[in-house]
Design a protein around this motif. Structure first.
Motif, mmCIF file in Angstrom:
data_model
loop_
_atom_site.group_PDB
_atom_site.id
_atom_site.type_symbol
_atom_site.label_atom_id
_atom_site.label_comp_id
_atom_site.label_asym_id
_atom_site.label_seq_id
_atom_site.Cartn_x
_atom_site.Cartn_y
_atom_site.Cartn_z
ATOM 1 N N ASP A 180 1.066 -1.170 -0.046
ATOM 2 C CA ASP A 180 0.025 0.119 0.187
ATOM 3 C C ASP A 180 0.785 1.258 0.098
ATOM 4 O OD1 ASP A 180 -2.172 1.807 0.274
ATOM 5 O OD2 ASP A 180 -2.428 1.324 2.040
ATOM 6 N N PRO A 181 0.912 1.796 -0.966
ATOM 7 C CA PRO A 181 1.893 3.220 -1.147
ATOM 8 C C PRO A 181 1.349 4.218 -0.011
ATOM 9 C CG PRO A 181 0.607 2.712 -3.255
ATOM 10 C CD PRO A 181 0.397 1.702 -2.497
ATOM 11 N N LYS A 182 0.032 4.250 0.080
ATOM 12 C CA LYS A 182 -0.524 5.290 1.128
ATOM 13 C C LYS A 182 0.212 4.964 2.758
ATOM 14 C CE LYS A 182 -4.550 6.470 -1.397
ATOM 15 N NZ LYS A 182 -5.918 6.426 -1.440
ATOM 16 N N ALA A 183 0.316 3.753 2.905
ATOM 17 C CA ALA A 183 0.623 3.142 4.172
ATOM 18 C C ALA A 183 2.215 3.569 4.186
ATOM 19 C CB ALA A 183 0.560 1.862 4.256
ATOM 20 N N VAL A 184 2.974 3.561 3.092
ATOM 21 C CA VAL A 184 4.410 3.585 3.258
ATOM 22 C C VAL A 184 4.567 5.247 3.303
ATOM 23 C CG1 VAL A 184 6.375 4.224 1.573
ATOM 24 C CG2 VAL A 184 5.117 1.607 1.558
ATOM 25 N N ASN A 185 3.703 5.996 2.660
ATOM 26 C CA ASN A 185 3.748 7.414 2.999
ATOM 27 C C ASN A 185 3.449 7.802 4.219
ATOM 28 O OD1 ASN A 185 4.624 8.155 0.186
ATOM 29 N ND2 ASN A 185 2.658 8.308 -0.484
ATOM 30 N N ARG A 186 2.408 7.311 4.984
ATOM 31 C CA ARG A 186 2.024 7.638 6.175
ATOM 32 C C ARG A 186 3.170 7.268 7.264
ATOM 33 N NH1 ARG A 186 -3.018 5.509 4.695
ATOM 34 N NH2 ARG A 186 -2.541 3.327 5.520
ATOM 35 N N ALA A 187 3.923 6.116 7.049
ATOM 36 C CA ALA A 187 4.783 5.814 8.064
ATOM 37 C C ALA A 187 6.082 6.943 7.531
ATOM 38 C CB ALA A 187 5.131 4.395 7.724
ATOM 39 N N LEU A 188 6.226 7.213 6.342
ATOM 40 C CA LEU A 188 7.364 8.237 6.333
ATOM 41 C C LEU A 188 7.007 9.553 7.029
ATOM 42 C CD1 LEU A 188 8.448 7.749 2.478
ATOM 43 C CD2 LEU A 188 9.927 7.118 4.561
ATOM 44 N N SER B 256 4.938 10.051 9.588
ATOM 45 C CA SER B 256 5.087 9.855 10.810
ATOM 46 C C SER B 256 6.434 9.529 11.625
ATOM 47 C CB SER B 256 4.151 9.080 11.440
ATOM 48 O OG SER B 256 4.503 7.526 11.072
ATOM 49 N N GLY B 257 7.391 9.571 10.847
ATOM 50 C CA GLY B 257 8.700 9.170 11.054
ATOM 51 C C GLY B 257 8.925 7.651 11.712
ATOM 52 N N GLY B 258 8.227 6.662 11.079
ATOM 53 C CA GLY B 258 8.228 5.167 11.290
ATOM 54 C C GLY B 258 9.411 4.981 10.406
ATOM 55 N N GLN B 259 9.808 3.450 10.613
ATOM 56 C CA GLN B 259 10.742 2.907 9.885
ATOM 57 C C GLN B 259 10.095 2.258 8.516
ATOM 58 O OE1 GLN B 259 12.709 0.212 12.253
ATOM 59 N NE2 GLN B 259 14.297 1.655 12.874
ATOM 60 N N VAL B 260 10.735 2.465 7.551
ATOM 61 C CA VAL B 260 10.238 1.745 6.343
ATOM 62 C C VAL B 260 11.411 1.058 5.647
ATOM 63 C CG1 VAL B 260 9.348 2.385 3.902
ATOM 64 C CG2 VAL B 260 8.608 3.779 5.741
ATOM 65 N N GLN B 261 11.220 -0.106 5.229
ATOM 66 C CA GLN B 261 12.412 -0.938 4.844
ATOM 67 C C GLN B 261 12.196 -0.788 3.394
ATOM 68 O OE1 GLN B 261 12.195 -5.025 5.841
ATOM 69 N NE2 GLN B 261 13.987 -5.441 4.870
ATOM 70 N N THR B 262 13.493 -0.451 2.717
ATOM 71 C CA THR B 262 13.716 -0.454 1.160
ATOM 72 C C THR B 262 14.740 -1.590 0.903
ATOM 73 O OG1 THR B 262 15.215 1.350 1.242
ATOM 74 C CG2 THR B 262 13.032 1.765 1.223
ATOM 75 N N VAL B 263 14.442 -2.248 -0.261
ATOM 76 C CA VAL B 263 15.260 -3.087 -0.610
ATOM 77 C C VAL B 263 15.956 -2.757 -2.064
ATOM 78 C CG1 VAL B 263 15.676 -5.726 -1.220
ATOM 79 C CG2 VAL B 263 14.233 -4.928 0.641
ATOM 80 N N LYS B 264 17.070 -2.520 -2.080
ATOM 81 C CA LYS B 264 17.586 -2.222 -3.547
ATOM 82 C C LYS B 264 17.981 -3.756 -4.293
ATOM 83 C CE LYS B 264 20.114 0.372 -6.546
ATOM 84 N NZ LYS B 264 19.714 0.118 -7.761
ATOM 85 N N LYS B 265 17.333 -3.718 -5.397
ATOM 86 C CA LYS B 265 17.493 -5.018 -6.188
ATOM 87 C C LYS B 265 18.930 -4.730 -7.114
ATOM 88 C CE LYS B 265 13.241 -6.958 -6.184
ATOM 89 N NZ LYS B 265 11.906 -7.230 -7.346
ATOM 90 N N PHE B 266 19.723 -5.594 -7.261
ATOM 91 C CA PHE B 266 20.982 -5.699 -8.138
ATOM 92 C C PHE B 266 20.677 -5.014 -9.384
ATOM 93 C CE2 PHE B 266 24.134 -7.146 -10.870
ATOM 94 C CZ PHE B 266 25.376 -6.447 -10.200
ATOM 95 N N ASP B 267 21.045 -3.869 -9.753
ATOM 96 C CA ASP B 267 20.711 -3.433 -11.304
ATOM 97 C C ASP B 267 19.286 -3.439 -11.661
ATOM 98 O OD1 ASP B 267 23.425 -2.708 -11.805
ATOM 99 O OD2 ASP B 267 23.847 -4.224 -12.802
ATOM 100 N N ALA B 268 18.577 -3.204 -10.797
ATOM 101 C CA ALA B 268 17.171 -3.274 -11.038
ATOM 102 C C ALA B 268 16.760 -1.978 -11.954
ATOM 103 C CB ALA B 268 16.235 -3.329 -9.949
ATOM 104 N N GLY B 269 16.120 -2.103 -12.886
ATOM 105 C CA GLY B 269 15.592 -0.895 -13.869
ATOM 106 C C GLY B 269 16.716 0.127 -14.240
#
Length: 144
Positions: free
Chosen positions: A30-38, A40-53
């Motif tokens: 849910d992109p809205k949930a990610v935006n709300r967490a950002l 409010s200062g909550g933690q958001v885990q991001t994963v960088k895929k190798f050479d993705a895109g």
């Protein structure tokens, strides 16, 4: 004899219904949930895929243009030698041909003949062979 009643024909087809598979819970993002967490200062885990895109080449095949420019060795291509240039011009003049006529006979653009006679062309064995055949002179190999 078949009946002429159009209602007498029947079809044995059954309708086929395709359903999309339901998304798994891990695929629901849910992109809205990610935006709300950002916000409010909550933690958001991001994963960088190798050479993705990316459109980058792999490091093994990539060539750095700066390194090529800074290389101590210059890699200049061989140009048509002076004696070959003169031989082409002399033979063409003896046959009373223009550069365009020679180009037409060897099935090349006139620019190619101009570049060979000006010494700006990189020698191509196939083109030289065609010129030798039309002009009747030896242009390839060792000149004596």
């Amino acid at each position: 004899m078949p009946s002429r009643n159009p209602g007498a024909m029947t079809q044995d087809w059954e309708p086929v219904v395709l359903h999309k598979s339901r998304p798994k819970s891990q695929d629901l993002r849910d992109p809205k949930a990610v935006n709300r967490a950002l916000r409010s200062g909550g933690q958001v885990q991001t994963v960088k895929k190798f050479d993705a895109g990316s459109n980058k080449k792999s490091p093994a095949t990539a060539v750095n243009p700066r390194k090529l420019d800074e290389a101590a060795e210059t890699a200049a291509l061989e140009k048509v030698s002076g004696d070959v240039r003169q031989a082409i011009q002399k033979a063409r003049m003896e046959k009373k041909m223009s550069q365009a006529e020679l180009a037409k006979q060897i099935n090349e653009p006139p620019r190619v003949v101009q570049e060979y006679e000006n010494g700006k062309a990189v020698p191509n064995q196939a083109v030289l062979a065609k010129m030798e055949k039309v002009l009747g002179v030896k242009l390839r190999g060792k000149h004596k």
